[in-house]
Scaffold this active site. Structure first.
Site, PDB file in Angstrom:
ATOM      1  N   ASP A 185     -58.648  58.786  -2.206  1.00  0.00           N
ATOM      2  CA  ASP A 185     -58.249  59.105  -0.821  1.00  0.00           C
ATOM      3  C   ASP A 185     -59.365  59.839  -0.068  1.00  0.00           C
ATOM      4  O   ASP A 185     -59.217  60.149   1.112  1.00  0.00           O
ATOM      5  CB  ASP A 185     -56.926  59.892  -0.774  1.00  0.00           C
ATOM      6  CG  ASP A 185     -56.990  61.249  -1.461  1.00  0.00           C
ATOM      7  OD1 ASP A 185     -57.487  61.326  -2.609  1.00  0.00           O
ATOM      8  OD2 ASP A 185     -56.550  62.243  -0.852  1.00  0.00           O
ATOM      9  N   HIS A 186     -60.492  60.081  -0.742  1.00  0.00           N
ATOM     10  CA  HIS A 186     -61.656  60.714  -0.106  1.00  0.00           C
ATOM     11  C   HIS A 186     -62.878  59.798  -0.047  1.00  0.00           C
ATOM     12  O   HIS A 186     -63.745  59.993   0.789  1.00  0.00           O
ATOM     13  CB  HIS A 186     -62.014  62.021  -0.835  1.00  0.00           C
ATOM     14  CG  HIS A 186     -60.888  63.013  -0.794  1.00  0.00           C
ATOM     15  ND1 HIS A 186     -60.902  64.127  -0.002  1.00  0.00           N
ATOM     16  CD2 HIS A 186     -59.672  63.007  -1.411  1.00  0.00           C
ATOM     17  CE1 HIS A 186     -59.745  64.774  -0.136  1.00  0.00           C
ATOM     18  NE2 HIS A 186     -58.990  64.115  -0.986  1.00  0.00           N
TER      19      HIS A 186
ATOM     20  N   HIS B 158     -65.377  65.121  -3.246  1.00  0.00           N
ATOM     21  CA  HIS B 158     -65.034  64.791  -4.634  1.00  0.00           C
ATOM     22  C   HIS B 158     -64.632  63.332  -4.749  1.00  0.00           C
ATOM     23  O   HIS B 158     -64.477  62.640  -3.739  1.00  0.00           O
ATOM     24  CB  HIS B 158     -63.961  65.732  -5.190  1.00  0.00           C
ATOM     25  CG  HIS B 158     -62.603  65.591  -4.564  1.00  0.00           C
ATOM     26  ND1 HIS B 158     -62.358  65.915  -3.260  1.00  0.00           N
ATOM     27  CD2 HIS B 158     -61.412  65.148  -5.067  1.00  0.00           C
ATOM     28  CE1 HIS B 158     -61.074  65.707  -2.989  1.00  0.00           C
ATOM     29  NE2 HIS B 158     -60.480  65.225  -4.065  1.00  0.00           N
TER      30      HIS B 158
ATOM     31  N   HIS C 208     -56.111  67.769   3.782  1.00  0.00           N
ATOM     32  CA  HIS C 208     -54.715  67.300   3.840  1.00  0.00           C
ATOM     33  C   HIS C 208     -53.853  68.183   4.733  1.00  0.00           C
ATOM     34  O   HIS C 208     -54.089  69.395   4.847  1.00  0.00           O
ATOM     35  CB  HIS C 208     -54.079  67.307   2.442  1.00  0.00           C
ATOM     36  CG  HIS C 208     -54.589  66.235   1.531  1.00  0.00           C
ATOM     37  ND1 HIS C 208     -54.042  64.972   1.480  1.00  0.00           N
ATOM     38  CD2 HIS C 208     -55.594  66.249   0.631  1.00  0.00           C
ATOM     39  CE1 HIS C 208     -54.701  64.242   0.577  1.00  0.00           C
ATOM     40  NE2 HIS C 208     -55.653  64.990   0.042  1.00  0.00           N
TER      41      HIS C 208
ATOM     42  N   ASP D 143     -60.188  69.191  -1.243  1.00  0.00           N
ATOM     43  CA  ASP D 143     -58.895  69.531  -1.852  1.00  0.00           C
ATOM     44  C   ASP D 143     -58.987  70.811  -2.692  1.00  0.00           C
ATOM     45  O   ASP D 143     -58.271  70.958  -3.688  1.00  0.00           O
ATOM     46  CB  ASP D 143     -58.400  68.378  -2.749  1.00  0.00           C
ATOM     47  CG  ASP D 143     -57.987  67.154  -1.955  1.00  0.00           C
ATOM     48  OD1 ASP D 143     -57.980  67.212  -0.710  1.00  0.00           O
ATOM     49  OD2 ASP D 143     -57.659  66.124  -2.590  1.00  0.00           O
TER      50      ASP D 143
ATOM     51  N   HIS E 291     -62.002  61.473  -5.697  1.00  0.00           N
ATOM     52  CA  HIS E 291     -60.692  60.822  -5.560  1.00  0.00           C
ATOM     53  C   HIS E 291     -60.704  59.762  -4.458  1.00  0.00           C
ATOM     54  O   HIS E 291     -61.348  59.920  -3.427  1.00  0.00           O
ATOM     55  CB  HIS E 291     -59.599  61.863  -5.277  1.00  0.00           C
ATOM     56  CG  HIS E 291     -59.239  62.665  -6.485  1.00  0.00           C
ATOM     57  ND1 HIS E 291     -58.624  63.890  -6.413  1.00  0.00           N
ATOM     58  CD2 HIS E 291     -59.426  62.416  -7.809  1.00  0.00           C
ATOM     59  CE1 HIS E 291     -58.432  64.354  -7.642  1.00  0.00           C
ATOM     60  NE2 HIS E 291     -58.921  63.478  -8.499  1.00  0.00           N
TER      61      HIS E 291
ATOM     62  N   HIS F 294     -59.997  71.460  -8.828  1.00  0.00           N
ATOM     63  CA  HIS F 294     -59.244  70.242  -8.508  1.00  0.00           C
ATOM     64  C   HIS F 294     -59.874  69.070  -9.265  1.00  0.00           C
ATOM     65  O   HIS F 294     -59.200  68.326  -9.970  1.00  0.00           O
ATOM     66  CB  HIS F 294     -59.293  70.028  -7.001  1.00  0.00           C
ATOM     67  CG  HIS F 294     -58.604  68.789  -6.525  1.00  0.00           C
ATOM     68  ND1 HIS F 294     -57.241  68.615  -6.595  1.00  0.00           N
ATOM     69  CD2 HIS F 294     -59.096  67.654  -5.964  1.00  0.00           C
ATOM     70  CE1 HIS F 294     -56.928  67.420  -6.093  1.00  0.00           C
ATOM     71  NE2 HIS F 294     -58.035  66.824  -5.709  1.00  0.00           N
TER      72      HIS F 294
HETATM   73 FE    FE Z   1     -56.982  64.379  -1.617  1.00  0.00          FE
HETATM   74 ZN    ZN Z   2     -58.305  65.071  -4.452  1.00  0.00          ZN
END
Ligand code: FE
Ligand code: ZN
Length: 257
Positions: free
Chosen positions: A60-61, A56, A169, A131, A58, A112
């Site tokens: 942090d990905h 996805h 995570h 996530d 985001h 998410h």
């Molecule tokens: Fe994340």
């Molecule tokens: Zn995420």
């Protein structure tokens, strides 16, 4: 033979690194930061990064995608319904791709985020779910509805018992703290909490998880259980029959927990 290793990123992200020793090539899932992947490649200088899988949008990905792609020429796979930097191939539900000689099946799992996808390896029963499903928990609902997330999780929960859950995570211990509040009498949750607490004190990763254990201890897969329904009814002051409404109440409770 493919070996899977976790590279740590930021404070609690994992970048999953799939290694094909025979051809000295690797694939990574959700490289939010290029640095841990670059460091691995520097230590294994005769290996190449061939593929980048994204669940996805985001940061942090996807934060490391463009740099890694530029430096290695790796092919980037990501969800069709989201904006993914450097994406070479846009994936939709039901599609199958070949990575490191492995088949990966694509599942759309909105909740998410709306375009979130998961990758499932049907021979080894590996699930890379970003996530969406966490060990003992699930992702927050940033874009989707509780109904969508509940349906996505139900779909993942229908995979084989021994499916290994490679989520993105290290949230397991805090998720289990919530699970204990939802089901104070669930012994498997209490035992898992003690186990994960010991692992974390020793600096050990709590992943991958196994789907069978998730069904027994993850409150977000347990909305149909009487114990969970009773706890939600006592908190809400009314009986909720619909499983997706029980799920919604659980998710809202966890957001404030
Ligand atoms: Fe994340
Ligand atoms: Zn995420």
């Amino acid at each position: 033979m493919i070996k899977i290793e976790a590279l740590s990123a930021f404070s609690d992200n994992y970048i999953w690194l799939l290694q094909d020793a025979q051809h000295k090539r690797v694939a990574v899932v959700d490289p939010g930061d290029a640095a841990p992947v670059q460091a691995w490649l520097q230590q294994h200088h005769d290996w190449t990064l061939s593929d980048i899988l994204i669940t996805h949008h985001h940061n942090d990905h996807v934060g490391g995608v463009e740099q890694l792609r530029r430096e290695t020429g790796a092919r980037v796979y990501g969800p069709a319904n989201e904006n993914i930097p450097g994406r070479d191939q846009a994936l939709v539900d039901g599609e199958r791709i070949e990575v490191l000689g492995l088949t990966l099946q694509v599942f759309e799992v909105p909740g998410h985020t709306l375009g979130h996808i998961a990758f499932y390896q049907p021979q080894h029963h590996w699930l890379f779910c970003g996530d969406t499903l966490f060990a003992a928990g699930c992702g927050r609902l940033f874009e989707g509805t509780p109904q969508q997330m509940h349906q996505s999780l139900q779909r993942l929960a229908a995979l084989p018992d021994d499916t290994l859950i490679y989520c993105a995570h290290e949230y397991t211990l805090s998720n289990l703290r919530f699970a204990k509040a939802v089901e104070p009498a669930n012994r498997e949750i209490a035992e898992r909490f003690a186990q994960v607490e010991a692992w974390r004190q020793q600096g050990q990763i709590s992943l991958p998880s196994v789907l069978q254990l998730e069904r027994a201890t993850n409150p977000f897969l347990r909305a149909a259980q009487t114990s969970v329904k009773e706890m939600i009814a006592s908190r809400e002051g009314r009986v909720i029959v619909s499983e997706s409404e029980v799920f919604a109440a659980l998710r809202a409770w966890k957001d404030r927990f």
